[in-house]
Design an enzyme around this catalytic site. Structure first.
Site, mmCIF file in Angstrom:
data_model
loop_
_atom_site.group_PDB
_atom_site.id
_atom_site.type_symbol
_atom_site.label_atom_id
_atom_site.label_comp_id
_atom_site.label_asym_id
_atom_site.label_seq_id
_atom_site.Cartn_x
_atom_site.Cartn_y
_atom_site.Cartn_z
ATOM 1 N N GLY A 159 -5.988 -28.605 35.217
ATOM 2 C CA GLY A 159 -5.866 -27.147 35.130
ATOM 3 C C GLY A 159 -5.253 -26.549 36.376
ATOM 4 C CG ASP A 219 -7.059 -18.723 39.676
ATOM 5 O OD1 ASP A 219 -7.413 -19.920 39.598
ATOM 6 O OD2 ASP A 219 -7.450 -17.959 40.580
ATOM 7 N N GLY A 220 -5.540 -21.564 38.051
ATOM 8 C CA GLY A 220 -4.777 -22.693 38.580
ATOM 9 C C GLY A 220 -4.716 -22.766 40.096
ATOM 10 C CG ASP A 266 -14.169 -33.562 33.660
ATOM 11 O OD1 ASP A 266 -15.314 -33.686 33.198
ATOM 12 O OD2 ASP A 266 -13.856 -32.635 34.409
ATOM 13 C CG ASP A 325 -11.524 -33.860 40.529
ATOM 14 O OD1 ASP A 325 -10.461 -34.096 41.142
ATOM 15 O OD2 ASP A 325 -11.546 -33.510 39.343
HETATM 16 P P1 AMP Z 1 -13.716 -29.491 37.985
HETATM 17 O O1 AMP Z 1 -15.120 -29.208 37.626
HETATM 18 O O2 AMP Z 1 -13.218 -28.761 39.229
HETATM 19 O O3 AMP Z 1 -13.424 -30.942 38.062
HETATM 20 O O4 AMP Z 1 -12.825 -28.872 36.826
HETATM 21 C C1 AMP Z 1 -13.048 -29.088 35.459
HETATM 22 C C2 AMP Z 1 -11.830 -28.657 34.692
HETATM 23 O O5 AMP Z 1 -11.527 -27.289 34.975
HETATM 24 C C3 AMP Z 1 -10.578 -29.437 35.003
HETATM 25 O O6 AMP Z 1 -9.831 -29.511 33.842
HETATM 26 C C4 AMP Z 1 -9.909 -28.562 36.032
HETATM 27 O O7 AMP Z 1 -8.521 -28.780 36.115
HETATM 28 C C5 AMP Z 1 -10.231 -27.171 35.513
HETATM 29 N N1 AMP Z 1 -10.230 -26.149 36.565
HETATM 30 C C6 AMP Z 1 -11.126 -26.004 37.578
HETATM 31 N N2 AMP Z 1 -10.808 -24.961 38.345
HETATM 32 C C7 AMP Z 1 -9.678 -24.406 37.841
HETATM 33 C C8 AMP Z 1 -8.850 -23.290 38.186
HETATM 34 N N3 AMP Z 1 -9.108 -22.517 39.231
HETATM 35 N N4 AMP Z 1 -7.775 -23.065 37.412
HETATM 36 C C9 AMP Z 1 -7.490 -23.810 36.346
HETATM 37 N N5 AMP Z 1 -8.239 -24.858 35.954
HETATM 38 C C10 AMP Z 1 -9.319 -25.169 36.690
HETATM 39 MG MG MG Z 2 -12.301 -32.312 37.973
#
Ligand code: AMP
Ligand code: MG
Length: 515
Positions: free
Chosen positions: A99, A131-132, A266, A276
């Site tokens: 994301g 927001d990526g 994930d 991560d």
């Molecule tokens: P995480 O818990 O950070 O490993 O994220 C879980 C999912 O949410 C993954 O698919 C990430 O890419 C997505 N994600 C986390 N934060 C963001 C963000 N700010 N913008 C877009 N996608 C996000």
């Molecule tokens: Mg992740």
């Protein structure tokens, strides 16, 4: 500087999404081509020159900042985001994907193959309403922690560069309905591969056996080539290898007191890497129930003492996914069932090393269990206790009690002192059955009991200074963490217990997922 060796691999051998418009959607293929967002005013704050050398990227050239800020793409390479799914907090979450991670290169480094990606470089079709972007505080945490982990000798993704984008990012850090603007940042990180358990779960969940097998074949030929000689079921051999690597990782996290905080499938690397870095934490007081993640407060699913069981749960999900390709669910079960015994054996060996025991005796399991119980009851500072143990003198066990009381977070009662004295006596008796000298033992113990880890109170001070544009402490801490097993007497202050001010402070004791 020898020439960069770009080697498109994932994007060459696997099919991409035919749609190149950037909007959130389900994607059937393995990845989507994307463009990193244009950074407003990028500034490079730090990079790891040892890694840029390995990648053959010239960090002195102005193009380096362009690459690591998303301003321009590397020559002959097209950036992309990966498609994967996952189980989050025990529930099936469906398609997730990169994301906010954008892969900018696959290349042959001096010693190995690498995938390089920007974290926080903007929207992808997998951004799902977010927001990526990434903020500076979480980027600093990921950047330094990954390097700390690497220098501890624990498998991990690496950090290459830290930039601020010059753009503001809106975050609700306390999750209390009061969002505020924070500096945006990008960590460029690198690993042989960022493939996760969730990549396989994605295709299995869709009953897409063809793509599941394609991904398995790719993973094996690219990342596990030694398994290709396997005469039996090569997919099963891969599964067994992943089980073993995951066990090794869980034992290593336990050795140093690392709590990942979000062990969703994930966030589980197929290569057995720590991946991560979000709301992770390091134990100050030894507490198996501790989780750094406020989002997980209710069930404490990802607490320190539960990480091995969660890894097992995650491996079960991976096994279920792979069973579609392996075709023999019983063999998957049999492989998975070896987990607990192997983990217990490896864990015992790890603690034996921490205790400085070279030989193996039947009573060791009890010696280990009893010290962990005492550590928890008190509680003691985990890093200090183990590091101090190398100073233990088996000819006068009682002398060690002063260090125990110093490292405790609460006053040690007379009853507890007696319990500790009993344990120290037992330990002394055990050490007297070993052949090596005290100094030889101390040297061995200091290689497995780090003196410096990236404690949360250290991270919080680094972040506070950096948010005021002062990276002096950042650089000091980076140098400190490069040699976690050395004494570094000039840095003794970073060996102190968690200070009182840090106990209830956000970012020191607990963190939210807001990053
Ligand atoms: P995480 O818990 O950070 O490993 O994220 C879980 C999912 O949410 C993954 O698919 C990430 O890419 C997505 N994600 C986390 N934060 C963001 C963000 N700010 N913008 C877009 N996608 C996000
Ligand atoms: Mg992740």
């Amino acid at each position: 500087m020898p020439e960069l060796t770009i080697k498109p691999t994932f994007i060459k051998q696997l099919t991409g999404d035919p749609e190149t418009e950037n909007y959130p959607r389900p994607v059937a293929e393995f990845f989507t081509y994307v463009h990193p967002a244009h950074p407003g005013d990028p500034t490079l704050h730090h990079h790891i020159s040892e890694l840029s050398d390995e990648l053959r990227l010239d960090s002195n050239d102005s193009s380096f900042l362009d690459y690591v800020s998303g301003l321009s793409a590397l020559p002959d390479y097209r950036p992309w985001a990966m498609n994967y799914a996952g189980h989050q907090f025990g529930n099936w979450a469906g398609q997730l994907g990169d994301g906010r991670a954008i892969n900018i290169a696959e290349l042959e480094g001096k010693t190995q193959f690498w995938t390089v990606q920007l974290k926080g470089a903007g929207l992808t079709p997998y951004s799902r309403g977010a927001d990526g972007k990434a903020v500076l505080r979480s980027s600093i945490r990921e950047y330094l922690c990954a390097e700390a982990m690497h220098h501890l000798g624990i498998p991990t993704t690496r950090s290459l560069a830290l930039v601020t984008t010059g753009d503001k990012v809106l975050r609700d850090v306390l999750n209390d309905g009061h969002p505020a603007h924070e500096p945006g940042a990008i960590v460029t990180r690198a690993a042989e591969s960022f493939i996760r358990f969730g990549n396989f779960e994605l295709f299995a969940s869709r009953g897409d056996k063809e793509r599941l097998q394609e991904l398995l074949d790719f993973t094996i030929t690219t990342h596990f080539p030694n398994l290709t000689n396997c005469s039996d079921n090569v997919y099963l051999a891969l599964y067994e290898e992943v089980v073993n690597r995951t066990i090794e990782l869980m034992v290593e996290w336990e050795r140093v007191g690392f709590v990942h905080g979000v062990m969703n499938t994930d966030n589980m690397s197929i290569l057995g890497l720590t991946i991560d870095y979000g709301p992770y934490g390091w134990l100050d007081a030894f507490d198996p129930d501790w989780t750094p993640n406020t989002t997980d407060n209710q069930f404490r699913r990802y607490r320190f003492g539960n990480q091995s069981d969660i890894a097992y749960w995650n491996l079960r999900q991976l096994g279920r996914a792979l069973a579609l390709a392996i075709g023999d669910a019983d063999s998957v079960q049999t492989t998975l069932h070896k987990y607990h015994e192997r983990f217990a054996t490896d864990r015992e060996t790890m603690y034996r090393n921490k205790l400085g025991l070279e030989t193996t005796q039947d009573t060791d399991a009890e010696l280990i269990a009893s010290v962990l119980t005492l550590l928890e009851e008190q509680p003691l500072d985990m890093t200090r206790f183990w590091r101090h143990l190398s100073q233990f003198d088996e000819t006068s066990p009682g002398n060690h009690l002063s260090l125990i009381t110093d490292d405790a977070y609460t006053v040690v009662s007379e009853t507890d002192k007696t319990k500790w004295l009993d344990w120290l006596d037992t330990y002394a008796a055990r050490l007297r059955t070993e052949a090596i000298s005290q100094s030889e033992r101390a040297a061995l113990m200091n290689k497995v009991n780090p003196k410096y880890v990236f404690r949360n109170y250290i991270a919080s001070q680094v972040i506070e200074a950096a948010e005021n544009d002062d990276y002096t402490l950042f650089r000091t801490v980076y140098e400190l963490l490069k040699h976690p097993y050395d004494e570094q007497t000039e840095h003794e202050i970073w060996f102190q217990k968690q200070p009182a001010w840090a106990r209830d402070r956000i970012g020191c004791s607990q963190l939210s997922c807001s990053s």
